[in-house]
Design a protein around this motif. Structure first.
Motif, mmCIF file in Angstrom:
data_model
loop_
_atom_site.group_PDB
_atom_site.id
_atom_site.type_symbol
_atom_site.label_atom_id
_atom_site.label_comp_id
_atom_site.label_asym_id
_atom_site.label_seq_id
_atom_site.Cartn_x
_atom_site.Cartn_y
_atom_site.Cartn_z
ATOM 1 N N THR A 174 11.022 10.778 -7.013
ATOM 2 C CA THR A 174 11.689 10.605 -8.291
ATOM 3 C C THR A 174 11.763 11.889 -9.090
ATOM 4 O O THR A 174 12.208 11.883 -10.227
ATOM 5 C CB THR A 174 10.964 9.546 -9.123
ATOM 6 O OG1 THR A 174 9.586 9.753 -8.963
ATOM 7 C CG2 THR A 174 11.359 8.159 -8.702
ATOM 8 N N TYR A 224 9.447 13.952 -10.438
ATOM 9 C CA TYR A 224 8.505 14.389 -11.472
ATOM 10 C C TYR A 224 7.342 15.151 -10.843
ATOM 11 O O TYR A 224 7.133 15.096 -9.641
ATOM 12 C CB TYR A 224 8.003 13.210 -12.305
ATOM 13 C CG TYR A 224 7.369 12.077 -11.538
ATOM 14 C CD1 TYR A 224 6.128 12.238 -10.925
ATOM 15 C CD2 TYR A 224 7.985 10.838 -11.448
ATOM 16 C CE1 TYR A 224 5.538 11.206 -10.236
ATOM 17 C CE2 TYR A 224 7.403 9.794 -10.763
ATOM 18 C CZ TYR A 224 6.170 9.987 -10.156
ATOM 19 O OH TYR A 224 5.580 8.965 -9.472
ATOM 20 N N PHE A 260 0.828 -1.207 0.000
ATOM 21 C CA PHE A 260 0.000 0.000 0.000
ATOM 22 C C PHE A 260 0.858 1.250 0.000
ATOM 23 O O PHE A 260 0.560 2.235 -0.642
ATOM 24 C CB PHE A 260 -0.918 0.011 1.223
ATOM 25 C CG PHE A 260 -2.012 -0.976 1.103
ATOM 26 C CD1 PHE A 260 -2.770 -1.016 -0.048
ATOM 27 C CD2 PHE A 260 -2.270 -1.876 2.112
ATOM 28 C CE1 PHE A 260 -3.781 -1.940 -0.184
ATOM 29 C CE2 PHE A 260 -3.277 -2.796 1.984
ATOM 30 C CZ PHE A 260 -4.027 -2.838 0.837
ATOM 31 N N SER A 297 3.621 1.736 -1.338
ATOM 32 C CA SER A 297 4.258 2.033 -2.621
ATOM 33 C C SER A 297 3.371 2.921 -3.484
ATOM 34 O O SER A 297 3.855 3.612 -4.362
ATOM 35 C CB SER A 297 4.568 0.740 -3.358
ATOM 36 O OG SER A 297 3.379 0.138 -3.775
ATOM 37 N N GLU A 298 2.062 2.905 -3.218
ATOM 38 C CA GLU A 298 1.181 3.735 -4.022
ATOM 39 C C GLU A 298 1.370 5.215 -3.691
ATOM 40 O O GLU A 298 1.025 6.086 -4.469
ATOM 41 C CB GLU A 298 -0.274 3.326 -3.772
ATOM 42 C CG GLU A 298 -1.141 3.464 -4.991
ATOM 43 C CD GLU A 298 -2.556 3.013 -4.706
ATOM 44 O OE1 GLU A 298 -3.359 3.855 -4.306
ATOM 45 O OE2 GLU A 298 -2.844 1.823 -4.874
ATOM 46 N N ALA A 299 1.907 5.495 -2.520
ATOM 47 C CA ALA A 299 2.046 6.879 -2.083
ATOM 48 C C ALA A 299 3.061 7.651 -2.918
ATOM 49 O O ALA A 299 3.153 8.862 -2.817
ATOM 50 C CB ALA A 299 2.436 6.903 -0.612
ATOM 51 N N GLY A 300 3.829 6.975 -3.756
ATOM 52 C CA GLY A 300 4.723 7.691 -4.654
ATOM 53 C C GLY A 300 6.182 7.615 -4.240
ATOM 54 O O GLY A 300 6.504 7.413 -3.083
ATOM 55 N N HIS A 301 7.036 7.787 -5.212
ATOM 56 C CA HIS A 301 8.472 7.709 -4.945
ATOM 57 C C HIS A 301 9.050 9.108 -5.050
ATOM 58 O O HIS A 301 8.477 10.002 -5.637
ATOM 59 C CB HIS A 301 9.147 6.803 -5.978
ATOM 60 C CG HIS A 301 8.465 5.492 -6.128
ATOM 61 N ND1 HIS A 301 8.895 4.362 -5.520
ATOM 62 C CD2 HIS A 301 7.343 5.145 -6.800
ATOM 63 C CE1 HIS A 301 8.087 3.372 -5.827
ATOM 64 N NE2 HIS A 301 7.136 3.818 -6.596
#
Lengths: 261, 129, 385
Positions: A36, A38, A28, A30-34
């Motif tokens: 990175t 952008y 779950f 991982s959905e919060a974003g990395h």
């Protein structure tokens, strides 16, 4: 605790459960974003409004032929299928007679012109939508940025509670794979899959690139579209100058589609 | 413990069945597929994000795109280099990668995943049929 | 205690096999539904909930009805019901399992069902329904199992169980209240929009649940060495008598409000169900049959002479069960959808595949019920011996 076989098995069970919790949480998270680098933004041409609204000048529609281009434009672009079986029917915009569109505003001796006039009906994008209250997954929701009642087809579980909740019959369910019912696919817009609910989206994909909805474009000025809360919008000008009605106003859902009769 | 032999036999049968896929496929691993890029994709040189990131995270990125587009009415993606893309599987990804069979399916088949993208999103390779 | 379920007579195994067969066939039909979509059912754009949801609604009632043996025993210390509380609790478990299964088979995208928890939405009644149903299942498993185990070991159940027992009583009321709220909070559906819907659901639940339990008690008495008891059955019969009277009374209240106020949106659905609308009369004979059945049930149960005659009692329970089943299973759901919000009439009738899937869900519930009752009766017989 006594060290019986039973208790040790219980302990194992609980530990196994504990160990399996973390991967689930990670999934779950991982959905919060990395991080990175952008960004996601609104396009420069995107049209903005607090609440999109539509005014339909029904006086300009005399026969079903006047309405057909609007319906076709919408249904073709949005890959809305056409099934012969009425039970499986899917429609975003369709035609109704006055006493079906406004069942609680009808009278026995109705003005003849109005009685035979085709009324265009669609999702009202209510300001207080009962369908969004009903949805158990927020797959259908009132979008804060522009007041559109949107559908997230990836999230819909197909319980059809929203269809029971909608007092305007504006929602359709994909009782089967829609693709065989689509005469010409528009490959730039997705179809739906079986088992999800769909409806008019006020052409959110067009507003985002600075264009008006398909039906408005095809209406030769019979439909006006704009921000309900911008006093200078065309919609507000029309509302100021004309007496308008909405469908089932008494239910308090506050429809955003207005009719000049 | 009179049931010892039954229990052991049971465990052996269970293990044999449980590990069946492993030894059944032993030594038969298919070679990893080579990605085939269209001319358009080759010319662009880089995807919306670096290749390594895309290989590992394209599904997550698509999920975030959907969230941004559908829920927050944001449709433009600005990558770390400042290049702007429209967030759309149908119209951005599949515009470049119009060879779904060679680009998407090969790898998905190899990894034995069947994403449901294609239940709704249409493959652009048949555009001009 | 599970071992008690696998030691049975040939008849027991025959019954279990028959149920498994029905489940198997239904499962194959369900695979077809998964593949083709809900288009294989009789549901439509206008009647979007059909037989599945109707059965779900009815069975929530049966589940809630189990509380009618739990409450007198634990709250009023009515000792006689001590013998059969476990039957009530196990009936509730089987019924809730059927409810959950009916919801699952009704979903267009069942593989996404966990979205209800991942994206939980406290504003949706369906979310709360998921919570209360699963909670009720858990409570009944916990209480039923532990009390039965204590009985088998000849000891009093553990003290920590008491709060769960008390909690299960209002919880039973909550499951049917929340289920009624699914319908009665929807604007533009005049048939359901009545504050009395939850009470009406409960009244029919407390008639149908205990009526079914009486029938089960009779079967148990006939097929096993355990006798649930004459007094117990008679007390249940009185509960059914009161509940069915209240149910019909509530219905008449609805009729009065709709027709005296003369508001078309409220009258039109009742007209459709009991008289037909513009020539659409599909449900009329069924609805009248339901009323007549419930009427016969009242006559037979209120009169002490007929109630005390157990063979007449069986007839009374069967007609009440069927009457309430038609009322809720056929009338309550499609009645609210016909005519549709735009006053078009599109009638609904379940298709054969739909009925087969529903039958399989019932078979699944009966299988769970059989196994649980087998265990409970096994313990009772052990203790007796």
């Amino acid at each position: 605790m006594e060290r019986t076989r039973r208790n040790i098995l219980k302990l194992f069970g609980i530990s196994a459960l504990g160990v399996s919790v973390k991967p689930v949480f990670n999934a779950f998270a991982s959905e919060a974003g990395h991080l990175t680098g952008y960004r996601m933004e609104k396009g420069k041409n995107a049209l903005k409004a607090r609440q999109w609204a539509m005014v339909i000048d029904t006086r300009q529609f005399h026969s079903p032929d006047d309405l057909k281009p609007l319906i076709d434009a919408c249904h073709q672009a949005h890959n809305v299928p056409d099934f012969e079986n009425k039970n499986h029917e899917i429609k975003w915009i369709w035609e109704e007679e006055y006493h079906h569109a406004f069942p609680n505003k009808t009278t026995q001796f109705l003005n003849e012109a109005v009685e035979h006039r085709p009324f265009m009906v669609l999702c009202n994008h209510c300001e207080n939508p009962p369908c969004c209250r009903a949805c158990p997954t927020k797959a259908t929701f009132k979008r804060k940025s522009d007041g559109i009642v949107m559908m997230d087809f990836h999230r819909c579980i197909g319980c059809r509670f929203c269809m029971a909740a909608c007092p305007f019959g504006s929602r359709s369910f994909n009782f089967r794979d829609p693709r065989p019912g689509i005469p010409r696919l528009n490959r730039k817009f997705p179809t739906r899959t079986r088992g999800v609910v769909e409806k008019c989206n006020f052409c959110a994909e067009r507003l985002a690139v600075g264009k008006m909805p398909y039906c408005v474009e095809a209406s030769n000025g019979a439909l006006a579209f704009g921000d309900l809360y911008d006093p200078d919008s065309t919609v507000r000008q029309l509302l100021k100058e004309n007496y308008t009605i909405r469908r089932k106003q008494g239910l308090g859902t506050e429809p955003s589609v207005y009719y000049i009769v | 413990m009179n049931d010892k032999k039954w229990i052991i036999a049971g465990i052996v049968v269970f293990l044999a069945l449980f590990t069946f896929p492993l030894w059944y496929n032993m030594g038969r691993a298919a070679p990893a597929p080579e990605l085939i890029l269209t001319e358009k994709a080759k010319a662009a040189r880089e995807c919306v994000m670096p290749e390594k990131y895309m290989r590992a995270n394209h599904m997550q990125l698509l999920g975030q795109w959907r969230h941004a587009v559908v829920r927050n009415s944001k449709r433009e993606f600005v990558n770390p280099e400042g290049k702007v893309f429209t967030m759309s599987l149908s119209n951005t990804c599949l515009d470049c990668h119009s060879n779904k069979a060679d680009f998407c399916d090969k790898c998905h088949n190899y990894a034995s995943v069947t994403p449901y993208c294609w239940d709704c999103h249409l493959d652009r390779s048949k555009e001009n049929e | 205690m599970l071992e008690l379920a696998i030691k049975g007579s040939k008849k027991y195994y025959g019954w279990v096999t028959a149920l498994l067969l029905i489940i198997g066939i239904g499962f194959l039909v369900y695979l077809k539904q998964l593949n083709v979509g809900l288009g294989i059912t009789g549901m439509s754009r206008d009647v979007t909930w059909g037989f599945y949801i109707a059965n779900f609604t009815f069975l929530v009632g049966v589940a809630a009805g189990g509380v009618m043996v739990v409450l007198p025993y634990y709250l009023h210390d009515y000792k006689a019901f001590g013998r059969i509380t476990i039957l009530g609790e196990f009936l509730a478990i089987a019924a809730v399992i059927m409810c959950v299964t009916f919801i699952l088979v009704d979903l267009g995208q069942p593989m996404r069902v966990f979205n209800v928890f991942i994206y939980f939405s406290p504003r949706s009644v369906l979310f709360w329904d998921t919570i209360v149903l699963n909670g009720y299942l858990f409570l009944n498993l916990l209480v039923g199992w532990n009390v039965l185990e204590a009985e088998r070991n000849g000891v009093h159940y553990r003290a920590w169980l008491k709060p769960f027992i008390y909690l299960s009583i209002p919880w039973a009321v909550s499951i049917h209240t929340v289920t009624a709220y699914l319908y009665c909070g929807l604007p533009g559906r005049g048939f359901w929009m009545t504050a009395i819907l939850a009470p009406r659901f409960l009244a029919s639940a407390f008639a149908a649940g205990p009526a079914f339990l009486i029938l089960l008690c009779m079967i148990v008495r006939k097929t096993t060495d355990f006798d649930p008891g004459k007094e117990q059955i008679q007390s249940l019969a009185k509960i059914v008598a009161y509940a069915i009277c209240i149910n019909v009374f509530f219905f008449l209240c609805e009729v009065f409000v709709a027709f005296y106020s003369n508001i078309p949106e409220h009258m039109v659905h009742l007209k459709y169900l009991y008289a037909g609308l513009n020539g659409h009369t599909l449900l009329v004979p069924w609805m009248w049959a339901s009323l007549i059945f419930m009427g016969i049930g009242i006559v037979l149960l209120v009169n002490p002479v007929t109630r005390k005659n157990e063979s007449v009692l069986i007839v009374a329970c069967i007609v009440i069960f069927i009457g309430t089943y038609i009322d809720k299973g056929l009338g309550m759901i499609s009645g609210g959808f016909v005519p549709n919000p735009l006053h078009h009439i599109n009638e609904y009738w379940p298709t054969l595949p739909e009925a087969m899937i529903a039958l399989a869900v019932w078979a699944l519930g009966l299988l769970v019920l059989t196994v649980l009752f087998k265990i409970a009766i096994g313990v009772k017989e052990e203790v007796q011996a």
